[in-house]
Design a protein around this motif. Structure first.
Motif, mmCIF file in Angstrom:
data_model
loop_
_atom_site.group_PDB
_atom_site.id
_atom_site.type_symbol
_atom_site.label_atom_id
_atom_site.label_comp_id
_atom_site.label_asym_id
_atom_site.label_seq_id
_atom_site.Cartn_x
_atom_site.Cartn_y
_atom_site.Cartn_z
ATOM 1 N N ALA A 102 0.827 -1.211 0.000
ATOM 2 C CA ALA A 102 0.000 0.000 0.000
ATOM 3 C C ALA A 102 0.860 1.259 0.000
ATOM 4 O O ALA A 102 0.585 2.219 -0.738
ATOM 5 C CB ALA A 102 -0.936 -0.014 1.205
ATOM 6 N N LEU A 103 1.927 1.259 0.813
ATOM 7 C CA LEU A 103 2.779 2.440 0.892
ATOM 8 C C LEU A 103 3.577 2.641 -0.385
ATOM 9 O O LEU A 103 3.898 3.779 -0.749
ATOM 10 C CB LEU A 103 3.727 2.322 2.083
ATOM 11 N N ARG A 104 3.908 1.547 -1.060
ATOM 12 C CA ARG A 104 4.676 1.658 -2.294
ATOM 13 C C ARG A 104 3.933 2.499 -3.329
ATOM 14 O O ARG A 104 4.552 3.212 -4.129
ATOM 15 C CB ARG A 104 4.950 0.261 -2.851
ATOM 16 N N GLU A 105 2.610 2.436 -3.316
ATOM 17 C CA GLU A 105 1.820 3.227 -4.253
ATOM 18 C C GLU A 105 1.648 4.666 -3.780
ATOM 19 O O GLU A 105 1.270 5.535 -4.577
ATOM 20 C CB GLU A 105 0.431 2.579 -4.423
ATOM 21 N N GLN A 106 1.906 4.919 -2.484
ATOM 22 C CA GLN A 106 1.672 6.249 -1.926
ATOM 23 C C GLN A 106 2.896 7.154 -1.955
ATOM 24 O O GLN A 106 2.751 8.380 -1.985
ATOM 25 C CB GLN A 106 1.182 6.120 -0.463
ATOM 26 N N TRP A 107 4.083 6.567 -1.963
ATOM 27 C CA TRP A 107 5.285 7.395 -1.857
ATOM 28 C C TRP A 107 5.478 8.350 -3.035
ATOM 29 O O TRP A 107 5.904 9.497 -2.825
ATOM 30 C CB TRP A 107 6.517 6.500 -1.696
ATOM 31 N N PRO A 108 5.188 7.972 -4.278
ATOM 32 C CA PRO A 108 5.291 8.959 -5.358
ATOM 33 C C PRO A 108 4.390 10.179 -5.138
ATOM 34 O O PRO A 108 4.769 11.308 -5.472
ATOM 35 C CB PRO A 108 4.879 8.175 -6.609
ATOM 36 N N ASP A 109 3.189 9.957 -4.557
ATOM 37 C CA ASP A 109 2.311 11.085 -4.259
ATOM 38 C C ASP A 109 2.912 11.974 -3.175
ATOM 39 O O ASP A 109 2.758 13.202 -3.216
ATOM 40 C CB ASP A 109 0.936 10.576 -3.810
ATOM 41 N N VAL A 110 3.582 11.357 -2.199
ATOM 42 C CA VAL A 110 4.243 12.142 -1.158
ATOM 43 C C VAL A 110 5.316 13.033 -1.769
ATOM 44 O O VAL A 110 5.430 14.233 -1.443
ATOM 45 C CB VAL A 110 4.860 11.204 -0.095
ATOM 46 N N VAL A 111 6.106 12.462 -2.673
ATOM 47 C CA VAL A 111 7.161 13.248 -3.326
ATOM 48 C C VAL A 111 6.550 14.375 -4.151
ATOM 49 O O VAL A 111 7.067 15.513 -4.155
ATOM 50 C CB VAL A 111 8.029 12.325 -4.204
ATOM 51 N N ASP A 112 5.441 14.113 -4.841
ATOM 52 C CA ASP A 112 4.788 15.162 -5.635
ATOM 53 C C ASP A 112 4.270 16.283 -4.746
ATOM 54 O O ASP A 112 4.361 17.470 -5.099
ATOM 55 C CB ASP A 112 3.645 14.563 -6.447
ATOM 56 N N HIS A 113 3.691 15.930 -3.582
ATOM 57 C CA HIS A 113 3.217 16.946 -2.648
ATOM 58 C C HIS A 113 4.379 17.807 -2.152
ATOM 59 O O HIS A 113 4.252 19.041 -2.066
ATOM 60 C CB HIS A 113 2.516 16.280 -1.458
ATOM 61 N N LEU A 114 5.487 17.176 -1.817
ATOM 62 C CA LEU A 114 6.654 17.929 -1.360
ATOM 63 C C LEU A 114 7.159 18.871 -2.462
ATOM 64 O O LEU A 114 7.490 20.042 -2.193
ATOM 65 C CB LEU A 114 7.766 16.968 -0.946
ATOM 66 N N ARG A 115 7.210 18.361 -3.656
ATOM 67 C CA ARG A 115 7.709 19.178 -4.772
ATOM 68 C C ARG A 115 6.807 20.385 -5.008
ATOM 69 O O ARG A 115 7.284 21.516 -5.195
ATOM 70 C CB ARG A 115 7.793 18.317 -6.025
ATOM 71 N N LEU A 190 16.260 21.272 -5.511
ATOM 72 C CA LEU A 190 15.493 20.315 -4.726
ATOM 73 C C LEU A 190 14.260 19.850 -5.492
ATOM 74 O O LEU A 190 13.919 18.663 -5.469
ATOM 75 C CB LEU A 190 15.085 20.940 -3.389
ATOM 76 N N GLY A 191 13.581 20.770 -6.167
ATOM 77 C CA GLY A 191 12.403 20.384 -6.935
ATOM 78 C C GLY A 191 12.732 19.409 -8.039
ATOM 79 O O GLY A 191 12.014 18.429 -8.268
ATOM 80 N N GLU A 192 13.838 19.635 -8.751
ATOM 81 C CA GLU A 192 14.249 18.716 -9.816
ATOM 82 C C GLU A 192 14.617 17.345 -9.253
ATOM 83 O O GLU A 192 14.280 16.303 -9.834
ATOM 84 C CB GLU A 192 15.437 19.315 -10.566
ATOM 85 N N MET A 193 15.293 17.347 -8.099
ATOM 86 C CA MET A 193 15.661 16.079 -7.474
ATOM 87 C C MET A 193 14.421 15.295 -7.061
ATOM 88 O O MET A 193 14.339 14.073 -7.262
ATOM 89 C CB MET A 193 16.546 16.345 -6.255
ATOM 90 N N LEU A 194 13.424 15.983 -6.501
ATOM 91 C CA LEU A 194 12.201 15.301 -6.091
ATOM 92 C C LEU A 194 11.438 14.775 -7.303
ATOM 93 O O LEU A 194 10.832 13.698 -7.245
ATOM 94 C CB LEU A 194 11.326 16.261 -5.292
ATOM 95 N N GLY A 195 11.459 15.518 -8.416
ATOM 96 C CA GLY A 195 10.799 15.027 -9.619
ATOM 97 C C GLY A 195 11.442 13.754 -10.145
ATOM 98 O O GLY A 195 10.758 12.808 -10.535
ATOM 99 N N THR A 196 12.777 13.723 -10.145
ATOM 100 C CA THR A 196 13.487 12.513 -10.587
ATOM 101 C C THR A 196 13.211 11.346 -9.658
ATOM 102 O O THR A 196 12.997 10.205 -10.097
ATOM 103 C CB THR A 196 14.993 12.799 -10.647
#
Length: 283
Positions: A102-115, A190-196
């Motif tokens: 479940a968390l594996r599907e959520q972490w990309p959304d967390v990174v997008d929110h941070l970015r 930081l934004g570019e790093m989070l996108g990658t």
């Protein structure tokens, strides 16, 4: 029956002998750390190691007593009591695996929110605190606690270390390590790093999900093959003739050999069928 009494007597002497020798503290701490880590991976933050051990003992006693009432065979009751004692461990591992998926599907959304938050002008601590209200639902409590820790101490390093301990996830370790390095080194990318990082996490989750879907039926079939003989034994044990047959020396040897073979085959099956687990880079 004399064989069973002899086995119990030997087990008693073994426990007395082990009590005379102190176990190294490091081994005890390592074992306790493994149980705590497993409970954290399963999301059972409020369950202590003592509670887990108590649940194991209770399951062992309950199953052993029920089977003994059904079969009147101490050896069969002891074997199935041992199986019952593994139920808490199996349940916790199942919850940990389910939570990891479940968390594996959520972490990309967390990174997008941070970015998005950082691009909007928020600082890194504020962006993390915002995830407590706008992040994925399963992860919000951990980020709410991070906000409370940060507001109480204003120490980012301590607060994010506690956050990492609460999350207890390899992907969380990668994200937190990247954030800490970026914060220490500085820079405007930081934004570019989070996108990658978000793209990498999505590709990894998709690939691992496909692999798990293909090998899950094989693992489940192997588990069924291991469990089937013992289900048949439990049904046969309701017949007095079967209980008397397994109460003899040869019958007891067959049962003990079956336990050993089932354990070895189960461990080999797990080693062959399981995918390599992600290692935590921060411990």
């Amino acid at each position: 029956m004399s064989l069973v009494y002899g086995l119990l007597l030997g087990l008693g002497f073994l426990l007395i002998w082990q009590a005379c020798w102190s176990e190294p503290v490091k081994r005890k701490q390592a074992r306790k750390h493994r149980i705590e880590s497993l409970l954290l991976h399963a999301g059972l933050h409020k369950v202590t190691v003592g509670g887990f051990v108590s649940a194991t003992v209770i399951c062992f006693l309950v199953v052993a007593v029920i089977v003994f009432v059904m079969t009147l065979s101490p050896l069969i009751a002891l074997i199935f009591g041992t199986f019952g004692g593994t139920l808490p461990l199996l349940v916790v591992r199942w919850r940990a695996a389910k939570r990891a998926v479940a968390l594996r599907e959520q972490w990309p959304d967390v990174v997008d929110h941070l970015r998005s938050a950082i691009r909007a002008g928020l600082s890194l601590p504020e962006a993390l605190i915002q995830l407590g209200t706008q992040g994925p639902e399963p992860l919000r409590p951990a980020f709410v606690d991070f906000g409370l820790d940060y507001r109480a101490t204003s120490r980012f390093d301590e607060a994010i270390e506690r956050l990492r301990h609460r999350l207890a996830d390899p992907v969380a370790d990668k994200i937190i390590a990247a954030l800490m390095i970026t914060r220490d080194v500085g820079g405007s990318d930081l934004g570019e790093m989070l996108g990658t990082l978000g793209g990498f996490l999505r590709d990894s989750a998709r690939t691992r999900g496909e692999l798990e879907a293909r090998q899950s039926w094989t693992v489940n079939a192997a588990r069924l093959a291991v469990a089937a003989p013992w289900v048949i034994l439990l049904l046969m044990s309701t017949q007095r003739q079967a209980v008397e047959a397994y109460s003899t020396l040869s019958g007891a040897m067959v049962l003990l050999a079956g336990v050993a073979i089932s354990f070895i085959c189960y461990r080999v099956m797990l080693g062959i069928g399981s995918l390599p687990s992600e290692e935590r880079i921060l411990k």
